[in-house]
Write a protein that holds these residues in place. Structure first.
Motif, PDB file in Angstrom:
ATOM      1  N   PRO A 195       0.822  -1.221   0.000  1.00  0.00           N
ATOM      2  CA  PRO A 195       0.000   0.000   0.000  1.00  0.00           C
ATOM      3  C   PRO A 195       0.855   1.271   0.000  1.00  0.00           C
ATOM      4  O   PRO A 195       0.574   2.226  -0.728  1.00  0.00           O
ATOM      5  N   GLU A 196       1.950   1.265   0.775  1.00  0.00           N
ATOM      6  CA  GLU A 196       2.788   2.476   0.880  1.00  0.00           C
ATOM      7  C   GLU A 196       3.532   2.761  -0.417  1.00  0.00           C
ATOM      8  O   GLU A 196       4.025   3.881  -0.624  1.00  0.00           O
ATOM      9  N   SER A 197       3.646   1.769  -1.277  1.00  0.00           N
ATOM     10  CA  SER A 197       4.418   1.979  -2.510  1.00  0.00           C
ATOM     11  C   SER A 197       3.680   2.937  -3.453  1.00  0.00           C
ATOM     12  O   SER A 197       4.302   3.582  -4.283  1.00  0.00           O
ATOM     13  N   VAL A 198       2.357   3.034  -3.307  1.00  0.00           N
ATOM     14  CA  VAL A 198       1.594   3.887  -4.228  1.00  0.00           C
ATOM     15  C   VAL A 198       2.031   5.345  -4.072  1.00  0.00           C
ATOM     16  O   VAL A 198       2.377   6.022  -5.048  1.00  0.00           O
ATOM     17  N   ASP A 199       2.059   5.826  -2.829  1.00  0.00           N
ATOM     18  CA  ASP A 199       2.469   7.218  -2.599  1.00  0.00           C
ATOM     19  C   ASP A 199       3.911   7.437  -3.043  1.00  0.00           C
ATOM     20  O   ASP A 199       4.252   8.488  -3.577  1.00  0.00           O
ATOM     21  N   GLU A 200       4.752   6.436  -2.802  1.00  0.00           N
ATOM     22  CA  GLU A 200       6.161   6.574  -3.180  1.00  0.00           C
ATOM     23  C   GLU A 200       6.304   6.671  -4.708  1.00  0.00           C
ATOM     24  O   GLU A 200       7.070   7.501  -5.212  1.00  0.00           O
ATOM     25  N   VAL A 201       5.548   5.859  -5.428  1.00  0.00           N
ATOM     26  CA  VAL A 201       5.607   5.922  -6.896  1.00  0.00           C
ATOM     27  C   VAL A 201       5.183   7.313  -7.370  1.00  0.00           C
ATOM     28  O   VAL A 201       5.855   7.943  -8.201  1.00  0.00           O
ATOM     29  N   VAL A 202       4.082   7.782  -6.827  1.00  0.00           N
ATOM     30  CA  VAL A 202       3.577   9.093  -7.266  1.00  0.00           C
ATOM     31  C   VAL A 202       4.599  10.184  -6.924  1.00  0.00           C
ATOM     32  O   VAL A 202       4.883  11.077  -7.735  1.00  0.00           O
ATOM     33  N   ARG A 203       5.200  10.082  -5.733  1.00  0.00           N
ATOM     34  CA  ARG A 203       6.195  11.082  -5.304  1.00  0.00           C
ATOM     35  C   ARG A 203       7.385  11.099  -6.282  1.00  0.00           C
ATOM     36  O   ARG A 203       7.805  12.158  -6.749  1.00  0.00           O
ATOM     37  N   VAL A 204       7.898   9.923  -6.622  1.00  0.00           N
ATOM     38  CA  VAL A 204       9.075   9.858  -7.502  1.00  0.00           C
ATOM     39  C   VAL A 204       8.717  10.373  -8.899  1.00  0.00           C
ATOM     40  O   VAL A 204       9.467  11.153  -9.497  1.00  0.00           O
ATOM     41  N   VAL A 205       7.560   9.966  -9.408  1.00  0.00           N
ATOM     42  CA  VAL A 205       7.188  10.396 -10.764  1.00  0.00           C
ATOM     43  C   VAL A 205       6.982  11.916 -10.791  1.00  0.00           C
ATOM     44  O   VAL A 205       7.477  12.601 -11.701  1.00  0.00           O
ATOM     45  N   ARG A 206       6.308  12.423  -9.782  1.00  0.00           N
ATOM     46  CA  ARG A 206       6.065  13.875  -9.757  1.00  0.00           C
ATOM     47  C   ARG A 206       7.404  14.619  -9.740  1.00  0.00           C
ATOM     48  O   ARG A 206       7.612  15.568 -10.506  1.00  0.00           O
ATOM     49  N   GLY A 207       8.330  14.190  -8.886  1.00  0.00           N
ATOM     50  CA  GLY A 207       9.643  14.834  -8.782  1.00  0.00           C
ATOM     51  C   GLY A 207      10.390  14.746 -10.109  1.00  0.00           C
ATOM     52  O   GLY A 207      11.000  15.703 -10.576  1.00  0.00           O
ATOM     53  N   HIS A 208      10.308  13.597 -10.752  1.00  0.00           N
ATOM     54  CA  HIS A 208      11.015  13.393 -12.027  1.00  0.00           C
ATOM     55  C   HIS A 208      10.442  14.316 -13.105  1.00  0.00           C
ATOM     56  O   HIS A 208      11.194  14.971 -13.836  1.00  0.00           O
ATOM     57  N   LEU A 209       9.108  14.396 -13.157  1.00  0.00           N
ATOM     58  CA  LEU A 209       8.485  15.239 -14.192  1.00  0.00           C
ATOM     59  C   LEU A 209       8.834  16.711 -13.968  1.00  0.00           C
ATOM     60  O   LEU A 209       8.988  17.474 -14.927  1.00  0.00           O
ATOM     61  N   ALA A 210       8.982  17.103 -12.707  1.00  0.00           N
ATOM     62  CA  ALA A 210       9.309  18.500 -12.423  1.00  0.00           C
ATOM     63  C   ALA A 210      10.745  18.824 -12.836  1.00  0.00           C
ATOM     64  O   ALA A 210      11.068  19.973 -13.147  1.00  0.00           O
ATOM     65  N   ARG A 211      11.611  17.798 -12.841  1.00  0.00           N
ATOM     66  CA  ARG A 211      13.035  18.035 -13.135  1.00  0.00           C
ATOM     67  C   ARG A 211      13.351  17.999 -14.623  1.00  0.00           C
ATOM     68  O   ARG A 211      14.267  18.665 -15.074  1.00  0.00           O
ATOM     69  N   VAL A 212      12.602  17.180 -15.396  1.00  0.00           N
ATOM     70  CA  VAL A 212      13.012  17.023 -16.819  1.00  0.00           C
ATOM     71  C   VAL A 212      12.311  18.025 -17.741  1.00  0.00           C
ATOM     72  O   VAL A 212      11.317  18.608 -17.409  1.00  0.00           O
TER      73      VAL A 212
END
Ligand SMILES: Cc1ncc(COP(=O)(O)O)c(C=O)c1O
Length: 368
Positions: free
Chosen positions: A351-368
């Motif tokens: 269950p906790e992996s869902v928030d982590e996935v969203v966090r990483v993707v959001r951070g990645h999209l903001a950087r590229v």
């Protein structure tokens, strides 16, 4: 640069040129392993008990043909046990079937990208893989696959839901496709993730098997039942096709422990517990897909226990580089599966992996 030393014996050139199947890695940092479409739930207590009990008999080979398990599975498909074939994972049956029907100069057709083992299935027998690109919305292009069938085609693999992209083949398109496939060409409906499907229009092996003697349906205990490490899967279809598959299979490779774990998993109490877990994973998958779509990503319909982020222009919902997104996950300690030039597959985990996935993707999209 270090070079691979030449082998001391002569290897067949086509074998030497083919990379071995690459398994999802194991994380080196504490984090989530979302790279192999595994079930995040631990084995049910009843499964662990069955494994412990059967471990006391590891000096003995399992009973020939595993009649009890085959009868149980056959009953679920409404067929006789002679129509069920067991192997050490459904991937073993894929190899057996392609070897049994397609030799040198002959072809087998499948969608691409799909299960990464498909291109190598014909290697041992010398058969040629014919990959057919998916449609723009990451679905099988069944018309193009039917068009690709010619005099040399011996098998077609249909993966539903498609690993790695997620959509399931619809019943109506499957029926139209089967009507175009010559009756002497084998069709394999690979339903490794069938239990996670919630699309009511999706094809289901049980419903179509009776109409097509050239169809074999594959299922596995690895995913929805969480027995990946025990290696047990099965095929359902015409006994003469399954017998040909068994002829090229490695004998005695399904273990008694896997047999016991599978049998106990099919008992009513274990099934109810598993069904509840499957429903939770499907809901978690839908929530994850929705969150990622909310970030502007064109995540296709997800019917397995994984979601797909396509590579492509940002204004069409893609990420710039599958490898770049996978690297961002690795940096955060989570493993996902990049497919170079195509996209990234992310398994539905804890269950906790869902928030982590969203966090990483959001951070990645903001950087590229
Ligand atoms: C589409 C598909 N088919 C078959 C398999 C093989 O599963 P197993 O050999 O564990 O039954 C996999 C595994 O990931 C898969 O994704």
């Amino acid at each position: 640069m270090s070079e691979t030393p030449a082998p001391p014996v002569r290897i067949r050139p086509e074998v030497a040129a083919t990379p071995a199947y690459r398994q999802g890695q194991t994380p080196t940092k504490p984090g989530f392993k979302l790279s192999s479409n595994e079930n995040p739930f631990p084995p049910l207590p009843a499964v662990l008990d069955a494994i412990a009990r059967r471990s006391a008999e590891t000096n003995r080979y399992a009973a020939a043909g595993m009649p009890e398990l085959r009868a149980e599975l056959a009953g679920r498909f409404g067929v006789g046990p002679e129509r069920v074939h067991l192997a050490a994972g459904s991937v073993a049956i894929l190899y057996q079937l392609v070897q049994a029907v397609a030799g040198p100069g002959e072809e087998y057709v499948f969608a691409w990208p799909s299960f990464e083992a498909y291109p190598g299935l014909g290697l041992a027998s010398g058969a040629t893989p014919v990959p057919i690109p998916l449609t723009g919305d990451a679905r099988h292009d069944l018309d193009a696959m039917a068009d690709a069938i010619g005099d040399r085609t011996r098998a077609v693999l249909v993966c539903s839901p498609n690993n790695p992209t997620g959509p399931a083949v619809r019943r109506e398109e499957f029926d139209r496709f089967m009507a175009r496939v010559p009756a002497d060409v084998l069709v394999v409906l690979d339903e490794a993730y069938r239990e996670f499907v919630t699309d009511p229009d999706a094809v289901r092996g049980e419903d179509v098997l009776g109409a097509h003697p050239n169809l074999v349906v594959l299922r596995t205990f690895s995913k929805a039942y969480g027995l990946a490490a025990l290696r047990i899967g099965y095929g359902v279809g015409d006994p003469s096709i399954l017998s040909a598959a068994a002829s090229v299979g490695i004998p005695l490779s399904v273990t008694g422990i896997a047999e016991s774990a599978a049998l106990v998993s099919l008992e009513p109490e274990a099934r109810a517990a598993n069904d509840e877990r499957i429903a939770r994973l499907a809901a978690r998958r839908d929530a994850l897909a929705d969150e990622l779509r909310g970030l502007g990503l064109a995540v296709p319909d997800a019917q397995g226990n994984f979601v797909w982020v396509p590579e492509g222009p940002a204004d069409r919902g893609g990420v710039a580089s599958a490898a770049g997104l996978a690297a961002a996950f690795a940096e955060a300690g989570t493993l996902v599966r990049p497919f170079a030039g195509h996209g990234v597959r992310i398994s539905v985990g804890e269950p906790e992996s869902v928030d982590e996935v969203v966090r990483v993707v959001r951070g990645h999209l903001a950087r590229v």
